[in-house]
Write an enzyme that holds these catalytic residues in place. Structure first.
Site, mmCIF file in Angstrom:
data_model
loop_
_atom_site.group_PDB
_atom_site.id
_atom_site.type_symbol
_atom_site.label_atom_id
_atom_site.label_comp_id
_atom_site.label_asym_id
_atom_site.label_seq_id
_atom_site.Cartn_x
_atom_site.Cartn_y
_atom_site.Cartn_z
ATOM 1 N N ARG A 98 60.156 89.251 76.355
ATOM 2 C CA ARG A 98 61.412 88.535 76.601
ATOM 3 C C ARG A 98 61.202 87.344 77.534
ATOM 4 N NH1 ARG A 98 65.957 89.482 80.344
ATOM 5 N NH2 ARG A 98 67.930 88.914 79.327
ATOM 6 N N HIS A 118 62.473 83.556 76.807
ATOM 7 C CA HIS A 118 63.390 82.835 77.689
ATOM 8 C C HIS A 118 62.745 81.584 78.276
ATOM 9 C CE1 HIS A 118 66.823 85.879 78.567
ATOM 10 N NE2 HIS A 118 66.392 85.990 77.324
ATOM 11 N N ASP A 119 61.437 81.574 78.361
ATOM 12 C CA ASP A 119 60.746 80.371 78.827
ATOM 13 C C ASP A 119 60.755 79.293 77.756
ATOM 14 O OD1 ASP A 119 59.049 78.811 80.627
ATOM 15 O OD2 ASP A 119 57.461 79.209 79.182
ATOM 16 N N VAL A 157 63.783 76.956 77.009
ATOM 17 C CA VAL A 157 64.218 76.028 78.057
ATOM 18 C C VAL A 157 63.074 75.056 78.342
ATOM 19 C CG1 VAL A 157 65.115 75.811 80.402
ATOM 20 C CG2 VAL A 157 65.630 77.856 79.058
ATOM 21 N N GLY A 212 60.826 74.023 76.532
ATOM 22 C CA GLY A 212 59.585 74.355 75.857
ATOM 23 C C GLY A 212 58.790 75.423 76.594
ATOM 24 N N ASN A 271 69.127 85.284 83.060
ATOM 25 C CA ASN A 271 67.962 85.834 83.761
ATOM 26 C C ASN A 271 68.285 86.615 85.031
ATOM 27 O OD1 ASN A 271 66.164 84.683 81.878
ATOM 28 N ND2 ASN A 271 66.135 82.738 82.991
ATOM 29 N N HIS A 312 63.911 93.431 69.597
ATOM 30 C CA HIS A 312 64.798 94.416 70.211
ATOM 31 C C HIS A 312 64.505 95.835 69.732
ATOM 32 C CE1 HIS A 312 68.143 91.366 71.483
ATOM 33 N NE2 HIS A 312 67.010 91.216 72.139
ATOM 34 N N THR A 313 63.418 95.995 69.029
ATOM 35 C CA THR A 313 62.972 97.344 68.685
ATOM 36 C C THR A 313 62.370 98.040 69.897
ATOM 37 O OG1 THR A 313 61.589 98.635 67.167
ATOM 38 C CG2 THR A 313 60.657 96.586 67.970
ATOM 39 N N ASP A 329 58.499 98.827 65.879
ATOM 40 C CA ASP A 329 58.569 99.123 64.450
ATOM 41 C C ASP A 329 59.857 98.549 63.879
ATOM 42 O OD1 ASP A 329 60.636 100.844 65.222
ATOM 43 O OD2 ASP A 329 59.310 102.602 65.288
#
Length: 333
Positions: free
Chosen positions: A67, A71-72, A75, A77, A99, A198-199, A258
């Site tokens: 994550r 998130h980097d 913003v 690049g 964040n 999000h698995t 998965d």
């Protein structure tokens, strides 16, 4: 004339026998997997070793590092701007709404950076470390691997406004999320595949409470959420308080990378609104969810492609930016 023809033949032959390079051009520079082969040959082994120890201590860390890279990159690049602490000249992206009290894993990046600096000082960027950490976190959780193009440099500043505005939020509409992806050069296929991250990992109660209660605080059925699942969520996510209570994004296999995340969506058991709308708001995304729910192989293949694509968002290369000595601070002049 004969000398010119000989030069031309040699020139053309040199290209004929050149190895194929997995390169990505950006603003006059290139990212390529072999970037540190000579300057820091043990880099990838060092990153992998630290990640393995960190995830062994806490399985959730794999999702946190994945994550962090996401998130980097959304913003300014993929430039490690998210790692910077606040200074007199800018406010850290760590304080943004997406964040604050949520982004984590910074100490693991610090640990990797310290080990890499000891091995090959002032050579490897924090941005490249984050890209490798995201890949290794995925692999150690049972997910796919991919070749990471390298050669990014680190930013000299952060963007609080960019972090607040560019990162998709759990309550955004489908069109808003898709637009945020398109602004980064990513398409609907990338959106669905990357949502599959999000698995693994967790989400806070505050991120999905609106699906459980209406504005007056009473239970209100959300017909895009399985009601037996909603009832279990309410037990740990009250109508007020408990904002930081954590819930698995994929309750079936929360630490295994998965395709069960996609099967959950088809059963209306997606935790976040931004997850479930992939099924309820767009026929193309619904088709992709069905495809990945049916085939772990198809999901893995596209996820790897989309991660390489995301990791190539506006990197700093060449003489732009710098190689930070410490990921939390820009180098002193």
């Amino acid at each position: 004339m004969a000398k010119f023809n000989l030069f031309l033949i040699v020139f053309l032959l040199s290209f004929s026998f050149s190895p194929l390079c997995l390169c990505h051009k950006n603003y006059g520079g290139y990212l390529f997997p072999q970037f540190y082969d000579r300057s820091c040959p043990r880099l990838q082994d060092i990153v992998k070793s630290v990640i393995a120890k960190a995830v062994a201590r806490e399985a959730r860390m794999a999702a946190s590092l994945l994550r962090l890279h996401f998130h980097d990159c959304f913003v300014k690049g993929c430039d490690a701007s998210i790692l910077l602490d606040s200074t007199g000249s800018f406010v850290s992206e760590k304080r943004s709404n997406p964040n604050r009290n949520s982004a984590r894993g910074f100490e693991v990046i610090d640990e990797i950076k310290a080990a890499v600096e000891k091995e090959c000082p002032h050579t490897v960027s924090c941005a490249d470390i984050m890209a490798l950490a995201a890949r290794d976190s995925t692999v150690i959780s049972g997910g796919p691997s991919w070749v990471v193009p390298l050669g990014r440099r680190d930013s000299l500043g952060a963007s609080l406004s960019g972090s607040n505005n560019n990162i998709p939020a759990p309550n955004n509409t489908f069109q808003t999320i898709l637009t945020k992806f398109k602004l980064q050069g990513l398409d609907i296929v990338d959106l669905v595949a990357l949502s599959g991250s999000h698995t693994i990992g967790n989400a806070r109660c505050v991120s999905f409470r609106q699906r459980l209660y209406n504005q007056t605080g009473n239970s209100q059925p959300d017909y895009t959420l399985d009601q037996s699942y909603a009832s279990k969520l309410r037990a740990g996510c009250p109508k007020s308080g408990g904002d930081q209570n954590l819930f698995f994004l994929d309750f079936i296999s929360p630490t295994a990378f998965d395709n069960s995340y996609f099967r959950n969506l088809l059963s209306y058991k997606g935790l976040l609104s931004s997850d479930q709308i992939l099924v309820t708001k767009n026929p193309i995304s619904l088709g992709l969810v069905k495809k990945y729910a049916a085939s772990n192989e198809d999901f893995f293949e596209q996820f790897a492609k989309s991660m390489v694509k995301m990791g190539n968002i506006s990197p700093l290369t060449g003489f732009r930016g710098e190689i930070r000595k410490h990921c939390r601070y820009i180098n002193k002049a």
